[in-house]
Design a protein around this motif. Sequence first.
Motif, PDB file in Angstrom:
ATOM      1  N   GLU A 158       0.839  -1.201   0.000  1.00 13.97           N
ATOM      2  CA  GLU A 158       0.000   0.000   0.000  1.00 13.97           C
ATOM      3  C   GLU A 158       0.872   1.249   0.000  1.00 13.97           C
ATOM      4  O   GLU A 158       1.897   1.300   0.674  1.00 13.97           O
ATOM      5  N   LEU A 159       0.447   2.236  -0.757  1.00 16.57           N
ATOM      6  CA  LEU A 159       1.211   3.484  -0.865  1.00 16.57           C
ATOM      7  C   LEU A 159       0.272   4.666  -0.729  1.00 16.57           C
ATOM      8  O   LEU A 159      -0.723   4.757  -1.453  1.00 16.57           O
ATOM      9  N   THR A 160       0.564   5.549   0.211  1.00 14.11           N
ATOM     10  CA  THR A 160      -0.185   6.794   0.312  1.00 14.11           C
ATOM     11  C   THR A 160       0.710   7.944  -0.124  1.00 14.11           C
ATOM     12  O   THR A 160       1.834   8.105   0.366  1.00 14.11           O
ATOM     13  N   VAL A 161       0.216   8.705  -1.086  1.00 12.77           N
ATOM     14  CA  VAL A 161       0.941   9.868  -1.595  1.00 12.77           C
ATOM     15  C   VAL A 161       0.113  11.099  -1.247  1.00 12.77           C
ATOM     16  O   VAL A 161      -1.035  11.214  -1.673  1.00 12.77           O
ATOM     17  N   SER A 162       0.680  11.997  -0.474  1.00  9.94           N
ATOM     18  CA  SER A 162       0.000  13.253  -0.163  1.00  9.94           C
ATOM     19  C   SER A 162       0.506  14.299  -1.149  1.00  9.94           C
ATOM     20  O   SER A 162       1.635  14.781  -1.039  1.00  9.94           O
ATOM     21  N   VAL A 163      -0.335  14.601  -2.146  1.00  5.87           N
ATOM     22  CA  VAL A 163       0.084  15.503  -3.223  1.00  5.87           C
ATOM     23  C   VAL A 163      -0.106  16.946  -2.764  1.00  5.87           C
ATOM     24  O   VAL A 163      -1.232  17.391  -2.545  1.00  5.87           O
ATOM     25  N   SER A 164       1.011  17.650  -2.607  1.00  7.36           N
ATOM     26  CA  SER A 164       0.972  19.010  -2.069  1.00  7.36           C
ATOM     27  C   SER A 164       1.119  20.046  -3.175  1.00  7.36           C
ATOM     28  O   SER A 164       1.786  19.801  -4.173  1.00  7.36           O
ATOM     29  N   PRO A 165       0.489  21.197  -3.002  1.00  7.89           N
ATOM     30  CA  PRO A 165       0.470  22.224  -4.052  1.00  7.89           C
ATOM     31  C   PRO A 165       1.769  23.019  -4.151  1.00  7.89           C
ATOM     32  O   PRO A 165       1.822  24.202  -3.819  1.00  7.89           O
ATOM     33  N   VAL A 166       2.821  22.341  -4.584  1.00 13.69           N
ATOM     34  CA  VAL A 166       4.106  23.013  -4.783  1.00 13.69           C
ATOM     35  C   VAL A 166       4.797  22.325  -5.963  1.00 13.69           C
ATOM     36  O   VAL A 166       4.638  21.124  -6.173  1.00 13.69           O
ATOM     37  N   ILE A 167       5.510  23.107  -6.733  1.00 15.69           N
ATOM     38  CA  ILE A 167       6.292  22.570  -7.853  1.00 15.69           C
ATOM     39  C   ILE A 167       7.766  22.671  -7.476  1.00 15.69           C
ATOM     40  O   ILE A 167       8.241  23.737  -7.118  1.00 15.69           O
ATOM     41  N   PHE A 168       8.469  21.537  -7.506  1.00 14.99           N
ATOM     42  CA  PHE A 168       9.874  21.510  -7.108  1.00 14.99           C
ATOM     43  C   PHE A 168      10.807  21.872  -8.275  1.00 14.99           C
ATOM     44  O   PHE A 168      11.745  22.623  -8.106  1.00 14.99           O
ATOM     45  N   GLY A 169      10.570  21.248  -9.416  1.00 12.85           N
ATOM     46  CA  GLY A 169      11.432  21.508 -10.570  1.00 12.85           C
ATOM     47  C   GLY A 169      12.722  20.707 -10.560  1.00 12.85           C
ATOM     48  O   GLY A 169      13.343  20.508 -11.599  1.00 12.85           O
ATOM     49  N   ALA A 170      13.152  20.265  -9.381  1.00 15.53           N
ATOM     50  CA  ALA A 170      14.370  19.457  -9.262  1.00 15.53           C
ATOM     51  C   ALA A 170      14.344  18.749  -7.933  1.00 15.53           C
ATOM     52  O   ALA A 170      13.592  19.142  -7.032  1.00 15.53           O
ATOM     53  N   GLY A 171      15.158  17.724  -7.797  1.00 18.56           N
ATOM     54  CA  GLY A 171      15.220  17.002  -6.538  1.00 18.56           C
ATOM     55  C   GLY A 171      15.124  15.505  -6.734  1.00 18.56           C
ATOM     56  O   GLY A 171      15.539  14.977  -7.766  1.00 18.56           O
TER      57      GLY A 171
END
Lengths: 207, 207
Positions: A158-171
């Motif tokens: 099982e995988l929970t992904v909390s999608v947050s309103p930010v754009i990283f662009g790198a990492g």
Amino acid sequence: MAGTVFASVSMSLDGYVAPGSAGELMGRQWMELQAWVFPTRTFRERLSMGAGGETGQDDDLVRATCERTGANIMGRRMIDAGEAMWPEEPPFRSPVFVLTHREREPWVRAGGTTFHFVTDGIESALDQAREAADDLDVRVSGGAETIQQYLNAGLLDELTVSVSPVIFGAGVRLFDGVDSERVAPEQVHAQTSPRTTHLTYAVSQRE
Amino acid sequence: MAGTVFASVSMSLDGYVAPGSAGELMGRQWMELQAWVFPTRTFRERLSMGAGGETGQDDDLVRATCERTGANIMGRRMIDAGEAMWPEEPPFRSPVFVLTHREREPWVRAGGTTFHFVTDGIESALDQAREAADDLDVRVSGGAETIQQYLNAGLLDELTVSVSPVIFGAGVRLFDGVDSERVAPEQVHAQTSPRTTHLTYAVSQRE
């Protein structure tokens, strides 16, 4: 009966779970990524930040995640980065199995957290974590590379992904290196809060 | 009053909106990405696939998206790929402004769709689309590169990403090339259905 093996991470809208360098771990993007978790009562309590904090659905998720976890698995880089940030009493309060190539004695900390260093691979770490978790669940805490290893091996349920309103662009991307032909996520739950959206997937392997 | 400039796309869990080559547009991953839209009544009706199809929240979104759209903007590659797939009566039923470097006469199709070819840039295309849309909204239909251009220019007001339970591993990423320092998404709405989760962001520019 064995518990569930799960991961739960915050991901940027463009798929990143960490900045490119540890020095950015206090940067603006990281703060926005984790903005839903920092104010919660359970997080503050676990990080020894004192009383207070918000209750509500984000806190409910953090608390439920803590309570279901009987043992953790993490990569060596995560503990290296975490050692500098975690308080005297680390937030895990349960056994942590660290994947590493270097033998090291168990490291016993206050509050129920003991780090065990595992040098014979991810399956061995999982066996030990299952044993330690008893009938609770095993959390693959991170980082991304460790979650990818368990996904590709078909060992993550099982995988929970909390999608947050930010754009990283790198990492560091969550799904880089995941075998897209084999790993088959099925959406089983989604829950939105003002600061993020929690998406939970049951993971199976395509033949 | 001018309408909203928005985009609405399906994105894989790992951030892709299209496969790497047009030949894969009928492949397994693409079908899983779009699995929430294909069965809807409105999509079937717009693609001239005959009567029937599912109603419910996914259909509601498709229909609302169609109804709010007074004009479309798209990149040249999208129309190149689409020409082969769209029926005699294209699904837009409103003016479409195509960003291109090559002059071409307007192409009038059945059902209200006329393709206008714009050679003097994204702002000109937007001005023309706004004018044509009257008080309806302007949809930046795609592809990813076109959406990125409008995001970076601060010309996109709203973005809906339907996160589907599929991992692509390769292809065209929605946010590659987006200026992560400037583009600031704010989550304003989230809605889950059995096949996807629709996340809507208001987009502004950080100074």
